[in-house]
Design an enzyme around this catalytic site. Sequence first.
Site, PDB file in Angstrom:
ATOM      1  N   ARG A 155       0.826  -1.107  -0.135  1.00 50.33           N
ATOM      2  CA  ARG A 155      -0.085  -0.314   0.352  1.00 50.33           C
ATOM      3  C   ARG A 155       0.815   1.786   0.277  1.00 50.33           C
ATOM      4  O   ARG A 155       1.947   1.183   0.621  1.00 50.33           O
ATOM      5  CB  ARG A 155      -0.988   0.109   1.300  1.00 50.33           C
ATOM      6  CG  ARG A 155      -1.790  -1.489   1.578  1.00 50.33           C
ATOM      7  CD  ARG A 155      -2.514  -1.354   2.797  1.00 50.33           C
ATOM      8  NE  ARG A 155      -3.533  -2.105   2.803  1.00 50.33           N
ATOM      9  CZ  ARG A 155      -3.092  -2.802   3.561  1.00 50.33           C
ATOM     10  NH1 ARG A 155      -2.226  -3.526   3.406  1.00 50.33           N
ATOM     11  NH2 ARG A 155      -4.442  -4.219   4.341  1.00 50.33           N
ATOM     12  N   LYS A 204      -2.478  -2.195   7.639  1.00 49.27           N
ATOM     13  CA  LYS A 204      -3.907  -1.977   8.816  1.00 49.27           C
ATOM     14  C   LYS A 204      -3.409  -2.332   9.924  1.00 49.27           C
ATOM     15  O   LYS A 204      -3.329  -3.585  10.292  1.00 49.27           O
ATOM     16  CB  LYS A 204      -5.095  -2.565   7.963  1.00 49.27           C
ATOM     17  CG  LYS A 204      -4.903  -1.025   6.334  1.00 49.27           C
ATOM     18  CD  LYS A 204      -6.413  -1.309   6.174  1.00 49.27           C
ATOM     19  CE  LYS A 204      -6.360  -1.086   4.258  1.00 49.27           C
ATOM     20  NZ  LYS A 204      -7.759  -1.578   4.533  1.00 49.27           N
ATOM     21  N   HIS A 235      -2.869   2.252  -5.609  1.00 51.26           N
ATOM     22  CA  HIS A 235      -3.404   1.219  -5.672  1.00 51.26           C
ATOM     23  C   HIS A 235      -3.720   0.570  -6.493  1.00 51.26           C
ATOM     24  O   HIS A 235      -3.895  -0.700  -6.968  1.00 51.26           O
ATOM     25  CB  HIS A 235      -5.054   1.682  -5.341  1.00 51.26           C
ATOM     26  CG  HIS A 235      -5.339   0.406  -4.361  1.00 51.26           C
ATOM     27  ND1 HIS A 235      -4.519   0.761  -2.224  1.00 51.26           N
ATOM     28  CD2 HIS A 235      -6.330  -0.695  -4.029  1.00 51.26           C
ATOM     29  CE1 HIS A 235      -5.068  -0.649  -2.311  1.00 51.26           C
ATOM     30  NE2 HIS A 235      -6.094  -1.326  -2.681  1.00 51.26           N
ATOM     31  N   ARG A 258      -0.899  -1.964  -6.979  1.00 52.37           N
ATOM     32  CA  ARG A 258      -0.788  -3.119  -5.784  1.00 52.37           C
ATOM     33  C   ARG A 258      -1.984  -4.268  -6.844  1.00 52.37           C
ATOM     34  O   ARG A 258      -1.552  -5.370  -6.473  1.00 52.37           O
ATOM     35  CB  ARG A 258      -1.171  -2.360  -4.737  1.00 52.37           C
ATOM     36  CG  ARG A 258      -1.632  -3.396  -3.680  1.00 52.37           C
ATOM     37  CD  ARG A 258      -2.456  -3.446  -2.059  1.00 52.37           C
ATOM     38  NE  ARG A 258      -3.437  -3.037  -1.952  1.00 52.37           N
ATOM     39  CZ  ARG A 258      -2.654  -3.980  -0.192  1.00 52.37           C
ATOM     40  NH1 ARG A 258      -1.071  -5.005  -0.391  1.00 52.37           N
ATOM     41  NH2 ARG A 258      -3.408  -4.924   0.614  1.00 52.37           N
ATOM     42  N   HIS A 316      -3.980  -9.074   3.468  1.00 56.89           N
ATOM     43  CA  HIS A 316      -5.422  -9.339   3.446  1.00 56.89           C
ATOM     44  C   HIS A 316      -6.256 -10.292   4.565  1.00 56.89           C
ATOM     45  O   HIS A 316      -5.431 -11.328   4.689  1.00 56.89           O
ATOM     46  CB  HIS A 316      -6.204  -9.457   1.876  1.00 56.89           C
ATOM     47  CG  HIS A 316      -6.336  -8.562   1.100  1.00 56.89           C
ATOM     48  ND1 HIS A 316      -6.665  -8.851  -0.606  1.00 56.89           N
ATOM     49  CD2 HIS A 316      -5.285  -6.941   1.514  1.00 56.89           C
ATOM     50  CE1 HIS A 316      -6.584  -7.771  -0.635  1.00 56.89           C
ATOM     51  NE2 HIS A 316      -5.834  -6.958  -0.028  1.00 56.89           N
ATOM     52  N   TYR A 333      -7.867 -15.357   6.743  1.00 58.26           N
ATOM     53  CA  TYR A 333      -6.625 -14.834   6.189  1.00 58.26           C
ATOM     54  C   TYR A 333      -5.803 -15.989   6.635  1.00 58.26           C
ATOM     55  O   TYR A 333      -5.842 -16.969   7.891  1.00 58.26           O
ATOM     56  CB  TYR A 333      -5.440 -14.372   7.346  1.00 58.26           C
ATOM     57  CG  TYR A 333      -4.303 -14.593   7.850  1.00 58.26           C
ATOM     58  CD1 TYR A 333      -3.734 -13.434   6.218  1.00 58.26           C
ATOM     59  CD2 TYR A 333      -3.538 -14.234   7.799  1.00 58.26           C
ATOM     60  CE1 TYR A 333      -2.078 -13.048   6.493  1.00 58.26           C
ATOM     61  CE2 TYR A 333      -2.172 -14.506   7.905  1.00 58.26           C
ATOM     62  CZ  TYR A 333      -1.153 -13.629   7.208  1.00 58.26           C
ATOM     63  OH  TYR A 333      -0.336 -13.604   6.918  1.00 58.26           O
TER      64      TYR A 333
END
Length: 299
Positions: free
Chosen positions: A148, A172, A242, A245, A268, A277
């Site tokens: 990202r 994140k 993005h 990505r 993710h 995940y």
Amino acid sequence: MDLSQALQEYLDYLSVERNCSANTVAAYGRDLSRYLADLADQGVTQPEEVTRQMIEAHEAALEDVGLAPASVERAVSAIKGFHRFMVADEICQNFPTADLPLPSKPQRLPDVISIEQASALLDQPWPQTAAGQRDRAMLEVLYGCGVRVSELCGLDLRDVALDEEVIRVFGKGSKERVIPILGTAAEALGSYLGSWRGLLVGRTPTQAVFLNQRGGRISRQSVHKIVERAGRMAGIEGLHPHTLRHSFATHMLEGGADLRVVQELLGHANIATTQLYTHVDRTHVRSVYLAAHPRAHVS
């Protein structure tokens, strides 16, 4: 406790206990402040006074002013989380969002560029300047590692281990992951760090990998402009970080990479629908990366 006080408690909870990013907390804060302002216009300031009809009316108002479906969904999700928090924290017993569904949004396929376009973008002549070689390295890392833009900007020198062919990023929720960096991405980053970054360092030393012209950490806005300009030079209009990505993931899968490997590389928690995940051994990640990524080898 009124709604305004409860909102501050909720945002503190997201930041401290849930370890949400500052951007996430800020976005929820904006959505919920708008929600509380709507309620205040109706004379509602206490949690017990909120009804489901009020929430549905607020959702409809967001749609009426032309807010994007994804933004409406995020706002409703924030409202649901806020009321769930107030009940769980015993601020109130009223739970008007208990069975409130999230609004549906149209499925939108992510933008991607072709492998040929990626080659044109990254193989274009780059200025033999510190800024030019920095820009080349940034685009190679964005496409070569699938990071990202916030992760790219947050890279510190200690996060780069080119001798081990990996970089470490924090995604994140400050979740750490280790990503292989090989081929042209490793070559471009190594060249920038070895020969060019020092020319950008200012009076105040920084550990940031990618620096602006003043010697500070480069901003997300600057990366967006650099990517868009580089795309335009290669004949790709409106290129977004993005998109690189998404293209990374698409080209890996087209090259035969396992979906779980790509999930690991992207960081993710969920992929496709509700797929959980799945941890993949990093040795396997590296071998699949070498076999699948179109720019994993320096020619």
